[in-house]
Design a protein around this motif. Structure first.
Motif, PDB file in Angstrom:
ATOM      1  N   GLY A 100       1.165  10.516  -3.559  1.00  0.00           N
ATOM      2  CA  GLY A 100       0.525  10.837  -4.833  1.00  0.00           C
ATOM      3  C   GLY A 100       1.181  10.139  -6.007  1.00  0.00           C
ATOM      4  O   GLY A 100       0.510   9.569  -6.865  1.00  0.00           O
ATOM      5  N   LYS A 101       2.508  10.148  -6.034  1.00  0.00           N
ATOM      6  CA  LYS A 101       3.235   9.477  -7.123  1.00  0.00           C
ATOM      7  C   LYS A 101       3.039   7.972  -7.063  1.00  0.00           C
ATOM      8  O   LYS A 101       2.854   7.316  -8.091  1.00  0.00           O
ATOM      9  CB  LYS A 101       4.713   9.824  -7.046  1.00  0.00           C
ATOM     10  N   CYS A 102       3.079   7.418  -5.855  1.00  0.00           N
ATOM     11  CA  CYS A 102       2.888   5.977  -5.691  1.00  0.00           C
ATOM     12  C   CYS A 102       1.496   5.561  -6.150  1.00  0.00           C
ATOM     13  O   CYS A 102       1.341   4.591  -6.899  1.00  0.00           O
ATOM     14  CB  CYS A 102       3.116   5.595  -4.228  1.00  0.00           C
ATOM     15  N   PHE A 103       0.471   6.298  -5.725  1.00  0.00           N
ATOM     16  CA  PHE A 103      -0.904   5.940  -6.081  1.00  0.00           C
ATOM     17  C   PHE A 103      -1.129   6.089  -7.582  1.00  0.00           C
ATOM     18  O   PHE A 103      -1.782   5.242  -8.202  1.00  0.00           O
ATOM     19  CB  PHE A 103      -1.908   6.766  -5.283  1.00  0.00           C
ATOM     20  N   ALA A 104      -0.568   7.136  -8.179  1.00  0.00           N
ATOM     21  CA  ALA A 104      -0.660   7.285  -9.641  1.00  0.00           C
ATOM     22  C   ALA A 104      -0.004   6.086 -10.320  1.00  0.00           C
ATOM     23  O   ALA A 104      -0.517   5.574 -11.326  1.00  0.00           O
ATOM     24  CB  ALA A 104      -0.001   8.594 -10.087  1.00  0.00           C
ATOM     25  N   GLN A 134       0.225   3.040  -9.079  1.00  0.00           N
ATOM     26  CA  GLN A 134      -0.664   1.892  -8.936  1.00  0.00           C
ATOM     27  C   GLN A 134      -1.815   1.951  -9.944  1.00  0.00           C
ATOM     28  O   GLN A 134      -2.187   0.940 -10.532  1.00  0.00           O
ATOM     29  CB  GLN A 134      -1.207   1.807  -7.511  1.00  0.00           C
ATOM     30  N   LEU A 135      -2.371   3.155 -10.139  1.00  0.00           N
ATOM     31  CA  LEU A 135      -3.423   3.308 -11.148  1.00  0.00           C
ATOM     32  C   LEU A 135      -2.884   3.029 -12.543  1.00  0.00           C
ATOM     33  O   LEU A 135      -3.568   2.428 -13.374  1.00  0.00           O
ATOM     34  CB  LEU A 135      -4.029   4.712 -11.078  1.00  0.00           C
ATOM     35  N   GLN A 136      -1.641   3.447 -12.795  1.00  0.00           N
ATOM     36  CA  GLN A 136      -1.014   3.191 -14.099  1.00  0.00           C
ATOM     37  C   GLN A 136      -0.837   1.688 -14.310  1.00  0.00           C
ATOM     38  O   GLN A 136      -1.104   1.178 -15.399  1.00  0.00           O
ATOM     39  CB  GLN A 136       0.332   3.910 -14.194  1.00  0.00           C
ATOM     40  N   ASN A 137      -0.398   0.980 -13.280  1.00  0.00           N
ATOM     41  CA  ASN A 137      -0.246  -0.475 -13.382  1.00  0.00           C
ATOM     42  C   ASN A 137      -1.586  -1.142 -13.654  1.00  0.00           C
ATOM     43  O   ASN A 137      -1.656  -2.102 -14.433  1.00  0.00           O
ATOM     44  CB  ASN A 137       0.375  -1.044 -12.107  1.00  0.00           C
ATOM     45  N   PHE A 138      -2.653  -0.639 -13.032  1.00  0.00           N
ATOM     46  CA  PHE A 138      -3.986  -1.184 -13.284  1.00  0.00           C
ATOM     47  C   PHE A 138      -4.354  -1.008 -14.754  1.00  0.00           C
ATOM     48  O   PHE A 138      -4.894  -1.928 -15.382  1.00  0.00           O
ATOM     49  CB  PHE A 138      -5.025  -0.513 -12.380  1.00  0.00           C
ATOM     50  N   GLN A 139      -4.060   0.167 -15.312  1.00  0.00           N
ATOM     51  CA  GLN A 139      -4.342   0.405 -16.731  1.00  0.00           C
ATOM     52  C   GLN A 139      -3.575  -0.588 -17.599  1.00  0.00           C
ATOM     53  O   GLN A 139      -4.137  -1.199 -18.504  1.00  0.00           O
ATOM     54  CB  GLN A 139      -3.990   1.845 -17.119  1.00  0.00           C
ATOM     55  N   ALA A 140      -2.296  -0.741 -17.324  1.00  0.00           N
ATOM     56  CA  ALA A 140      -1.450  -1.648 -18.112  1.00  0.00           C
ATOM     57  C   ALA A 140      -1.933  -3.090 -17.984  1.00  0.00           C
ATOM     58  O   ALA A 140      -2.031  -3.812 -18.983  1.00  0.00           O
ATOM     59  CB  ALA A 140       0.006  -1.524 -17.676  1.00  0.00           C
ATOM     60  N   SER A 183       0.834  -1.194   0.000  1.00  0.00           N
ATOM     61  CA  SER A 183       0.000   0.000   0.000  1.00  0.00           C
ATOM     62  C   SER A 183       0.873   1.250   0.000  1.00  0.00           C
ATOM     63  O   SER A 183       1.905   1.301   0.671  1.00  0.00           O
ATOM     64  CB  SER A 183      -0.897   0.001   1.233  1.00  0.00           C
ATOM     65  N   CYS A 184       0.443   2.263  -0.713  1.00  0.00           N
ATOM     66  CA  CYS A 184       1.188   3.528  -0.770  1.00  0.00           C
ATOM     67  C   CYS A 184       1.217   4.238   0.580  1.00  0.00           C
ATOM     68  O   CYS A 184       2.088   5.070   0.822  1.00  0.00           O
ATOM     69  CB  CYS A 184       0.581   4.451  -1.826  1.00  0.00           C
ATOM     70  N   SER A 185       0.298   3.909   1.470  1.00  0.00           N
ATOM     71  CA  SER A 185       0.256   4.568   2.777  1.00  0.00           C
ATOM     72  C   SER A 185       0.971   3.776   3.866  1.00  0.00           C
ATOM     73  O   SER A 185       1.051   4.225   5.004  1.00  0.00           O
ATOM     74  CB  SER A 185      -1.184   4.841   3.188  1.00  0.00           C
TER      75      SER A 185
END
Length: 132
Positions: free
Chosen positions: A63-67, A69-75, A5-7
């Motif tokens: 913020g960078k970490c969560f972005a 994770q969202l990018q990995n989801f897209q890929a 988790s990013c947090s």
């Protein structure tokens, strides 16, 4: 919470959550828009830990970490969309318990913002609620 988790921070606020102190709400689809809404809530042992957790969510690192994770989801979904941190500002921020805000822009290959992932965080003493 998982170390992925990013947090998550070793010996940080989320490691102090006891069993049952974190709860995910229902996921709701917004009609035929393809958009979803869900919430999570956390009851920290004390207000100081809740404030530490919100500070992590307000950090550029998160913020960078969560972005990412969202990018990995897209890929992983076979999409070639690009995810960027949009804004961390909101006119209502720091009013009525509203302590953190983040928009993540999901941009199509053509360059237009197709979707926006929004995270709003409210803190009431030792309680933290995240709406996504």
């Amino acid at each position: 919470m998982s170390p992925d988790s990013c947090s998550y921070r070793p010996d940080g606020a989320v490691t102090k959550l006891t069993n049952g102190a974190a709860q995910s709400g229902p996921t709701m689809q917004l009609g035929q828009t393809g958009a979803f809404v869900y919430s999570s809530s956390f009851a920290f042992p004390d207000e100081t830990l809740a404030m530490e957790y919100v500070a992590i969510l307000n950090s550029d690192e998160w913020g960078k970490c969560f972005a990412g994770q969202l990018q990995n989801f897209q890929a992983n979904s076979g999409n070639d969309y690009v995810v960027n941190v949009g804004t961390r500002d909101n006119p209502s921020l720091n009013q009525g318990g509203f302590e953190s805000y983040a928009e993540f822009d999901i941009t199509s290959p053509a360059g237009s913002i197709d979707r926006v992932d929004i995270n709003s965080v409210f803190r009431y003493g030792r309680e933290v609620i995240i709406e996504t």
